[in-house]
Design an enzyme around this catalytic site. Structure first.
Site, PDB file in Angstrom:
ATOM      1  N   ASP A 441       0.765  -0.999  -0.050  1.00  0.00           N
ATOM      2  CA  ASP A 441       0.075   0.127   0.050  1.00  0.00           C
ATOM      3  C   ASP A 441       0.816   1.359   0.036  1.00  0.00           C
ATOM      4  O   ASP A 441       1.994   1.356   0.352  1.00  0.00           O
ATOM      5  CB  ASP A 441      -0.946   0.028   1.166  1.00  0.00           C
ATOM      6  CG  ASP A 441      -2.225   0.598   1.140  1.00  0.00           C
ATOM      7  OD1 ASP A 441      -2.401   1.439   0.046  1.00  0.00           O
ATOM      8  OD2 ASP A 441      -3.080   0.152   1.929  1.00  0.00           O
ATOM      9  N   ASP A 498     -10.474   1.649  -3.822  1.00  0.00           N
ATOM     10  CA  ASP A 498     -10.944   1.421  -2.575  1.00  0.00           C
ATOM     11  C   ASP A 498     -12.867   1.388  -2.626  1.00  0.00           C
ATOM     12  O   ASP A 498     -13.404   0.887  -1.588  1.00  0.00           O
ATOM     13  CB  ASP A 498     -10.611   2.359  -1.425  1.00  0.00           C
ATOM     14  CG  ASP A 498      -9.560   1.963  -0.798  1.00  0.00           C
ATOM     15  OD1 ASP A 498      -8.836   0.917  -1.102  1.00  0.00           O
ATOM     16  OD2 ASP A 498      -9.026   2.732  -0.038  1.00  0.00           O
TER      17      ASP A 498
END
Ligand code: DGJ
Length: 694
Positions: A441, A498
Site C-alpha cells: 500500500d 477502494d
C-alpha cells in the site's frame, strides 16, 4: 539531404526523417505504408507551406524539439549547466542503429557537450511501441524537463481523451477538444496518483470503441508525470510525456525517461486497449508462475478493519474458503500497536496482543482451509507515533512541519539505510512464514515530487522480488493511486479502487480496461451496504462485477444470507470454470446505444468463445432495451449464445424472449450488425451472455 528510417509491423508504419543532419522527426505514423514507399517523398509532401507572419521555413517537430531552432512550442529538453546557466541545446544527428524491431537515434550537441538518445522498440505481436529518451553530458547538469521521444498527434482528430480520478472514483475519462495551445497535465504528488493516470487517447474523427482510427499513449512511471498535448500556431500537434518537471533534485551526467508506450489502431479504442492489455500481461508483468490460474482472493479489510481477533479471522477464513476463496489476505492491523490509522507504520513486527503466538496459527489455519496466505504492508510510510520514528526521525521525507496525510509521513526511500531496514523487516517475515503475497500500500502523496524516491521504491521491490521470486505483489495506494506499467513491471495485481461499490466499479473497470487486462485487475465482492457509498446492491450484481476481473471477496461472510452465499458460490464457481481462457482474453468495450448500459465482450484469443457482461448502470430513457451489437466475430461463423443468468429475469420482464428460454444460434454477422436484444432489467444489474463458435 534527407535520411529516412522506418519501423513496421502488420498494423502500422512509423517513419522518421532527418533533414540537413538535424535531429530526426516522425514524418508518418499510422496504417502500414507499402514496402517501397519513398519516405523522402512523404517528408516532402508533408512539408508545410509558409505565408505572411511565418518564418521562411517551419522548424522541425523533432524527437526533441529545440528552442534554439525557433521551435514555436514547448521544447523537449530543459536543462541547466552546473552553475545554473540555462543551456539551449542544438542537436545534430550522429547516427542511427537499426535493429529488426527497433532503432536507436543518437544526436550530439558539440557546443554544449551533450548526447541525446532516442530508442524505439516495436513489438510486432502486441503492436506497442516502447520509447525512451536519454541525455548524457561530460559534467553533472540540472535537469528541468526531458520528454520521451516526441510524437506528432494526428490532424484528423477533433478531441483527445485523458484520465482524471479521485479516491473511490478512479479512471474517469475527460474528452477535450483540440485547440491552439496546450493541454497540460502534471502530477506533482510523487506517486502515479488517482488524479492523473498517465494515459492519453487521440481518437480520430468518428472513432468509437469498435471502429475508426485512434492513437494511445501511456507513460510507465510511478513518480508522477507531465503530459503536454500542444497545437502549434501552424496547426501541427505534438505529444510529450515525461517525469513531472524538476523531479531530479540532484545534478547528474545521465538522465533517462521511463518508457512511453504508444499504439496506433485502425479498429477503434479497442485496438489500442487490446494492444495495451496484451503488452502489459505478456511483456511487462513478471509473473511468479506464468500461466498459473489466478486464485480467488479473500481480503479481510472491510470485514474487520483493525480489529484482528484470531477466532473471528478463523471463522471468516472457513466461510470464505467454502464460498470458493483460494487466497486469504490479512490486511492492515497485524503489527505494532495498530488499532487505528494513527500509529505504528514502520513498526513491522507482529502485534503480540492480537497474535500472542505470532502469525503461525492463523497461517496454518488458512492453509488448512486450502488457501494460501497474503499480508499487507505499507513499506514507504511511517507514523510519527511509531518506535521507528522515535528512533530515526531523520528517515522521514520532508520537513518537520509538513502536513501529514492519514496521520503519516513518507520515508525517504533514497536513503540506503531506509531500504535496508525495510528489506530486513519484510524479508524476515517472508523467510519465516509461508507467505506468497504482499498487498503493498501507499496511502499518502509525497511532500514533494522526487524521482529518487520512486527509484528507491523500485530498488526495494526489485531486491525483494529477486530474493522471494514466488511472492506476488499487489500495488495499492488508497485503491488505484499507483497504477502504471512501471510498478506493474514489478507487481502482478493492482487494487483498482477502494470502492467495492459494484456500480462504481463497473464504470472504473470499463475505462481501466483500455490499459489493463483482467489478469492484473483486482475486483472484490463488497458488503451488502457499501462502506464507501452507502449504496445497497444485490449480491448477483456485486458478484458478476467482481467476476469481470481478478475475482475476490471483501465483505464479512457472516453477513451473507443463505441465498446470497448460494449466488456468490455459484458465480465464483463459474469464474473458476472460465478463468483459464479469460486470463488471456481480450476485453472489448462495446458501443452500447443505451447510455445506461456499460457492456464489454471478453473474447478468447482464438476467437472460439466469448462472454458479454452487459451492466445496467441506471434507468434507460426509452422503455425497452436497445439491441447491443457485438464485435470482432467472424461474420460467416455460427455462434451459439446463451444467457447464463436467464433465471434472474424479473417479473417485470414479461415478454417471450427466446434468450430467456435457452440458447440461440446466429452468425457473427448477425450478432455484430443486428445485435442482441436482452430482456428488460433493473438498474444495477448485469446480464451475462456466453457465446461459443460452432
Ligand atoms: C487503503 C487500501 O486501499 C485498503 O484496501 C486497505 O488496505 C487500507 N489502506 C488499509 O489501511
Amino acid at each position: 539531404m534527407t535520411q529516412c528510417w522506418r519501423l513496421d509491423d502488420e498494423r502500422q508504419t512509423l517513419a522518421l526523417a532527418s533533414s540537413g543532419g538535424r535531429c530526426p522527426q516522425v514524418v508518418y505514423w499510422g496504417a502500414p505504408l507499402p514496402a517501397g514507399e519513398d519516405l523522402t517523398a512523404i517528408t516532402r509532401i508533408s512539408t508545410l507551406d509558409v505565408t505572411g507572419g511565418m518564418l521562411d521555413e517551419n522548424p522541425d517537430l523533432s524527437l526533441c524539439p529545440e528552442a534554439s531552432r525557433t521551435f514555436p512550442g514547448q521544447p523537449g529538453l530543459i536543462v541547466r549547466d552546473q552553475d545554473g546557466t540555462p543551456l539551449l541545446p542544438k542537436f545534430h544527428l550522429d547516427g542511427v542503429e537499426v535493429r529488426p524491431d527497433g532503432l536507436t537515434v543518437i544526436c550530439k550537441d558539440q557546443g554544449n557537450r551533450l548526447t541525446y538518445t532516442a530508442d524505439f522498440a516495436l513489438d510486432p505481436e502486441t503492436h506497442v511501441i516502447a520509447m525512451t529518451a536519454a541525455l548524457s553530458a561530460d559534467r553533472p547538469l540540472h535537469l528541468h524537463w526531458l520528454a520521451a521521444p516526441v510524437l506528432p498527434a494526428p490532424q484528423h482528430a477533433n478531441d483527445m481523451i485523458d484520465f482524471a480520478g479521485r479516491w473511490c472514483g478512479e479512471f474517469q475519462m475527460n474528452r477535450t477538444a483540440w485547440s491552439p495551445g496546450i493541454r497540460y497535465r502534471e502530477n506533482r504528488t510523487g506517486r502515479t496518483g488517482h488524479e492523473h493516470f498517465p494515459g492519453l487517447i487521440v481518437p480520430c474523427q468518428a472513432a468509437t470503441n469498435t471502429s475508426g482510427e485512434a492513437f494511445a499513449f501511456h507513460y510507465g512511471w510511478s513518480g508522477g508525470h507531465r503530459m503536454i498535448a500542444e497545437e502549434l500556431p501552424d496547426g501541427r500537434r505534438q505529444i510529450q510525456f515525461g517525469h513531472a518537471a524538476r523531479m531530479e533534485t540532484s545534478p547528474s551526467t545521465e538522465f533517462r525517461t521511463a518508457p512511453l508506450y504508444a499504439v496506433y489502431s485502425s479498429d477503434g479504442l479497442n485496438g489500442c486497449a487490446v494492444s495495451f492489455q496484451r503488452h502489459l500481461r505478456d511483456r511487462v508483468v513478471t509473473w511468479t508462475k506464468p500461466g498459473r490460474p489466478r486464485p480467488v482472493h479473500y481480503n479481510c479489510w472491510e470485514a474487520v478493519y483493525f480489529a484482528h481477533d484470531l477466532p473471528v479471522l478463523k471463522d471468516i477464513a472457513t466461510r470464505a474458503a467454502k464460498l470458493g476463496a483460494e487466497r486469504f489476505v490479512l490486511d492492515d492491523g497485524w503489527f505494532g500497536q495498530r488499532d487505528d490509522d494513527t500509529s505504528s507504520l514502520s513498526d513491522w513486527e507482529v502485534d503480540p496482543r492480537k497474535y500472542p503466538d505470532g502469525l503461525g496459527p492463523l497461517i496454518d489455519y488458512v492453509h488448512g482451509q486450502g488457501m494460501s496466505f497474503g499480508i499487507w504492508f505499507e513499506p514507504e510510510m511511517i507514523n510519527p507515533n511509531s518506535n521507528i520514528h522515535r528512533a530515526h526521525p531523520d528517515w522521514a521525507l520532508g520537513s518537520e512541519d509538513q502536513v501529514l496525510g492519514r496521520q503519516q509521513k513518507a520515508l525517504n526511500m533514497a536513503l540506503p539505510e531506509v531500504r535496508d531496514f525495510l528489506y530486513e523487516r519484510i524479508s524476515k517475515l517472508l523467510s519465516t512464514h509461508p507467505i506468497d503475497y504482499i498487498k503493498w500500500d501507499h496511502n499518502r502523496v509525497l511532500p514533494m515530487p522526487d524521482a529518487a524516491q520512486t527509484r528507491g521504491s523500485y530498488a526495494l521491490i526489485d531486491r525483494l522480488r529477486a530474493d522471494f521470486p514466488d511472492v506476488e505483489i499487489e500495488s495499492c495506494a488508497s485503491g488505484g493511486g499507483r497504477i502504471d506499467f512501471g510498478i506493474l513491471s514489478r507487481t502482478q495485481r493492482v487494487w483498482l479502487s477502494d470502492s467495492n461499490d459494484a456500480l462504481e466499479r463497473l464504470k472504473m473497470q470499463h475505462n481501466a480496461s483500455i490499459f489493463m487486462p483482467s489478469a492484473v485487475t483486482g475486483s472484490h465482492v463488497g458488503p451488502r451496504k457499501c462502506h464507501t457509498s452507502g449504496r445497497v446492491l444485490d449480491i448477483e450484481f456485486r458478484a458478476w462485477v467482481a467476476a469481470q476481473r481478478h475475482m475476490g471477496f471483501e465483505m464479512d461472510p457472516r453477513e451473507l444470507t443463505d441465498h446470497e452465499a448460494r449466488v456468490l458460490a455459484d458465480v465464483t464457481a463459474w469464474w473458476k470454470d472460465n478463468r483459464d481462457w479469460m486470463y488471456t482474453a481480450d476485453i472489448l468495450r462495446l458501443d452500447a446505444s443505451d447510455p445506461s448500459v456499460i457492456a464489454e465482450q471478453q473474447q478468447a484469443r482464438d476467437g472460439s468463445r466469448f462472454v458479454v457482461f452487459s451492466g445496467k448502470s441506471g434507468t434507460s430513457p426509452q422503455i425497452a432495451p436497445r439491441p447491443l451489437r457485438l464485435t470482432r466475430l467472424e461474420p460467416d461463423a455460427q455462434y451459439e449464445i446463451s444467457l447464463r443468468n436467464r433465471a434472474s429475469a424479473t417479473v417485470l420482464s414479461r415478454g417471450n424472449l427466446a434468450l430467456k428460454e435457452g440458447p440461440l444460434t446466429l452468425t457473427g454477422a448477425a450478432l455484430m450488425h443486428n445485435g442482441v436484444t436482452l430482456p428488460w432489467s433493473f438498474p444495477e444489474s448485469m446480464w451475462v451472455l456466453e457465446g461459443k463458435r460452432l
